[in-house]
Every structure is written in structure tokens, then in C-alpha cells.
Write an enzyme that holds these catalytic residues in place. Structure first.
Site, mmCIF file in Angstrom:
data_model
loop_
_atom_site.group_PDB
_atom_site.id
_atom_site.type_symbol
_atom_site.label_atom_id
_atom_site.label_comp_id
_atom_site.label_asym_id
_atom_site.label_seq_id
_atom_site.Cartn_x
_atom_site.Cartn_y
_atom_site.Cartn_z
ATOM 1 N N LYS A 85 26.582 14.396 20.654
ATOM 2 C CA LYS A 85 25.915 14.110 19.369
ATOM 3 C C LYS A 85 24.791 15.115 19.121
ATOM 4 O O LYS A 85 24.640 15.640 18.015
ATOM 5 C CB LYS A 85 25.372 12.674 19.359
ATOM 6 C CG LYS A 85 26.488 11.649 19.194
ATOM 7 C CD LYS A 85 26.042 10.231 19.492
ATOM 8 C CE LYS A 85 27.244 9.294 19.472
ATOM 9 N NZ LYS A 85 26.968 7.937 19.930
ATOM 10 N N GLN A 100 21.849 4.638 21.623
ATOM 11 C CA GLN A 100 23.158 4.705 22.269
ATOM 12 C C GLN A 100 23.492 3.362 22.923
ATOM 13 O O GLN A 100 22.739 2.869 23.758
ATOM 14 C CB GLN A 100 23.169 5.841 23.314
ATOM 15 C CG GLN A 100 24.505 6.038 23.999
ATOM 16 C CD GLN A 100 25.612 6.477 23.040
ATOM 17 O OE1 GLN A 100 25.388 7.321 22.175
ATOM 18 N NE2 GLN A 100 26.791 5.899 23.173
ATOM 19 N N ASP A 114 23.871 4.495 12.369
ATOM 20 C CA ASP A 114 25.065 3.850 12.921
ATOM 21 C C ASP A 114 25.517 2.676 12.042
ATOM 22 O O ASP A 114 26.582 2.120 12.252
ATOM 23 C CB ASP A 114 24.749 3.303 14.329
ATOM 24 C CG ASP A 114 25.433 4.107 15.418
ATOM 25 O OD1 ASP A 114 26.312 4.922 15.093
ATOM 26 O OD2 ASP A 114 25.085 3.908 16.597
#
Ligand code: NDP
Length: 297
Positions: A54, A98, A121
Site C-alpha cells: 500500500k 490495517q 477503507d
């Protein structure tokens, strides 16, 4: 006739290219590129690989990335404090925590501390609410990537019957809502659904998000229909001791029946990070009052 293959790797590269063009336009116009902060708690090797990927792709797209780590034994209060600090940091446009977090930490409590306008997200309750209400907001990346793949094949999805198998918060539910927003007629199936093969056969667009290797067989697929396989399952390969990735759809069979199908790997998978980068640009524009560059499409 064999299905056309929906090339997720190529389409994801296109999305990343449009993100890079948008980031460069924003930097030229406003003097700053969007910034993504990625928070990793602990040292899980798979999570470390995802985070590195990422960060690398964020930088390759010409955006700033800000990588923070906390030890595996960090307390929930410490993780929340870090998320609050990033939420308050005016230079940070997107925050990605994460997942999964270490078991002693309540993920929902951590997500609740995240500014929804930086929730790239799309996992906070506010983001979910905005999606349900059809309000502007940041959409979960894997389902958003699935819709982009479907629209590359059929730009106008209106009226299509879309069957989504799987109702998780991460994939199935948001995918159903996003295909509904494209004016599909959506059926959301799960482990208690009756006659799943028959239901799948009625799908113009079949989205598989189950987590069961090759569960959807070729004769569950509508002839000429579109198959979007979100599943990523590691199974033993024919070479002893080796493994391979397969989707939730029996690809070899299904591609002989479908009109278009995503492979695994190389289908939905690459779209997830591409959509994360896209969300970071969208978050930067929304919170800073910048116009979204035309390059983003
Ligand atoms: P979950 O385990 O959270 O959800 C699975 C869903 O499938 C549940 O809703 C479950 O139904 C349903 N299901 C399970 N068994 C059956 C069955 N026999 N018949 C019908 N429905 C069934 O998984 P996720 O949504 O997180 O992930 C799904 C797949 O997508 C996985 O393979 C995962 O690896 C992959 N994935 C890929 C991503 C990517 O491409 N980047 C990102 C995220 C996930 P019920 O609710 O009734 O139990």
C-alpha cells in the site's frame, strides 16, 4: 464459446494511472498531494506485506504516505489515541488501520475513533450509513473495485439482476448496496439461502464473496452472464507441498458458460489497493474543498 476475461490487473493499473494524474493535478494546483496514513499494529507477516504494498503504490501514484507502527502489545487506548491523532492531523487525508488487529483490541472501538471523512477503507459506521442512505462518502474498496470491473464490461448495469453471494460487512453487504446504486435488481444470498444454484443461474451479474474454494460450479452460472469472483482461497496445488490461489467460482467450468468472468488471481484482487488510492484522492478533495480532477473519471 469461452467467456471474455475481465482483466483486473490491467483495469487496476488504469485506475492507478488516473489516480497519479489526479494527484499530480492537485499538487500543481494546490501545492500539496493527498496523504495516506497507514497504521500497522503488531508484526503479522501477511499484514506487513499488505502495508508495504500500500505504501509503495501510494508513493508510485505521486501521493505522500505516512507509515506508523505500534507493537503487538500496544493497548487499545494507545491504538485509539494514535487514530485520534491522525484524525486531527490536518495534513493527513486518508487513514487506513490495517486489519486484523491483535485479538485484545476491539476493532469497532478503534474504527469509531477514525474521522469518517478520512475513512478510505469505508469501514466506519458513518461510512456505512452514508452508503445505505445514498449520500456522498467513501465506499469500501473491494466492493467498489468489483463495480468498476462490472462497468468496464457493461457500462450501464441498470435493470440487471445481480446476485451477491455472501453478506459480510467487508464485502457482500456493501457490494449489494453498490450494485443497487447502479440500478441493478439485487438479491443478497448467504448460507441459509434456498436453492442457491437456481438463484445463481438467474443472475445477469453473479458476485461471489463466500470464502469457499470453487463452490460455485459452471452449471450455476447463467449462460452469457457476468461473474465477479471476489474469493481468494489458498489450496494445495498439484505439485506436492505447493499451494495456489483459487476463487469461490470453479473458474475452468464457469468460463465455458459465462459471457465475462474475473480470474483469480488477477481479477478483483488488484482493484482493492487501486480503489484505496482513489479513495485517498476523493477524501483529500472532499475535506479540503478541492474540485475532483477530471483525470479521476
Ligand atoms: P466472510 O467469511 O466474512 O463471509 C462469507 C459469507 O459467505 C457469509 O455471509 C456467509 O453466509 C457466506 N457463505 C458461507 N458459506 C456459504 C454457503 N455454503 N452458501 C452460501 N453462502 C455462504 O468472508 P468475506 O466476505 O470477508 O470474504 C469473502 C471472500 O472474499 C474470501 O475468499 C476472502 O478472502 C475474499 N476477499 C477478497 C478481497 C480482495 O479481493 N481484495 C478482500 C476481502 C475478501 P452467512 O452470513 O450466512 O454465514
Amino acid at each position: 464459446m469461452s467467456a471474455s476475461i475481465i482483466d483486473g490487473a490491467m483495469i487496476a493499473a488504469d485506475v492507478r494511472k488516473s489516480v497519479a494524474a489526479a494527484a499530480s493535478a492537485l499538487k500543481a494546483k494546490h501545492g500539496a498531494a493527498p496523504e495516506l496514513a497507514v497504521l500497522l499494529v503488531g508484526e503479522d507477516p501477511a499484514s506487513q506485506v499488505y502495508v508495504r504494498s500500500k505504501v509503495k503504490q501510494t508513493e508510485e501514484a505521486g501521493m505522500r504516505s505516512h507509515h506508523l507502527t505500534l507493537p503487538a502489545d500496544a493497548t487499545q487506548a494507545q491504538v485509539i489515541e494514535k487514530v485520534r491523532a491522525l484524525s486531527a492531523d490536518k495534513n493527513v487525508d486518508g487513514i487506513l488501520v490495517q486489519l486484523p488487529l491483535p485479538k485484545h483490541i476491539d476493532e469497532q472501538a478503534v474504527l469509531a475513533a477514525l474521522d469518517p471523512d478520512k475513512d478510505v477503507d469505508g469501514l466506519t459506521e458513518v461510512s456505512a450509513g452514508r452508503l445505505v442512505l445514498g449520500k456522498p462518502g467513501l465506499r469500501p474498496c473491494t466492493p467498489a473495485g468489483s463495480v468498476i470491473l462490472a462497468k468496464r464490461t457493461t457500462p450501464d448495469l441498470a435493470g440487471a439482476h445481480c446476485v451477491v453471494v455472501g453478506r459480510s460487512i467487508l464485502v457482500g453487504k456493501p457490494a449489494a448496496l453498490l450494485f443497487l446504486a447502479e440500478n441493478c435488481t439485487v438479491t443478497l444470498a448467504h448460507s441459509k439461502t434456498k436453492d442457491l444454484p437456481g438463484l445463481c443461474r438467474s443472475a445477469d451479474i453473479l458476485v461471489a464473496a463466500i470464502g469457499r474454494p470453487e463452490m460455485i460450479k459452471g452449471d450455476w452460472v447463467k449462460p452469457g452472464g457476468m461473474v465477479i469472483d471476489v474469493g481468494i482461497n489458498r489450496v494445495p496445488a498439484s505439485t506436492p507441498g505447493k499451494t495456489k490461489l483459487v476463487g469461490d467460482v470453479a473458474y475452468a467450468e464457469a468460463k465455458e458458460v459465462a459471457g465475462a468472468i474475473t480470474p483469480v488471481p488477477g481479477g478483483v484482487g488488484p482493484m482493492t489497493i487501486a480503489c484505496l488510492l482513489r479513495n485517498t484522492v476523493l477524501a483529500a478533495c472532499a475535506r479540503r474543498g478541492w474540485e475532483v480532477p477530471a483525470a479521476l473519471g
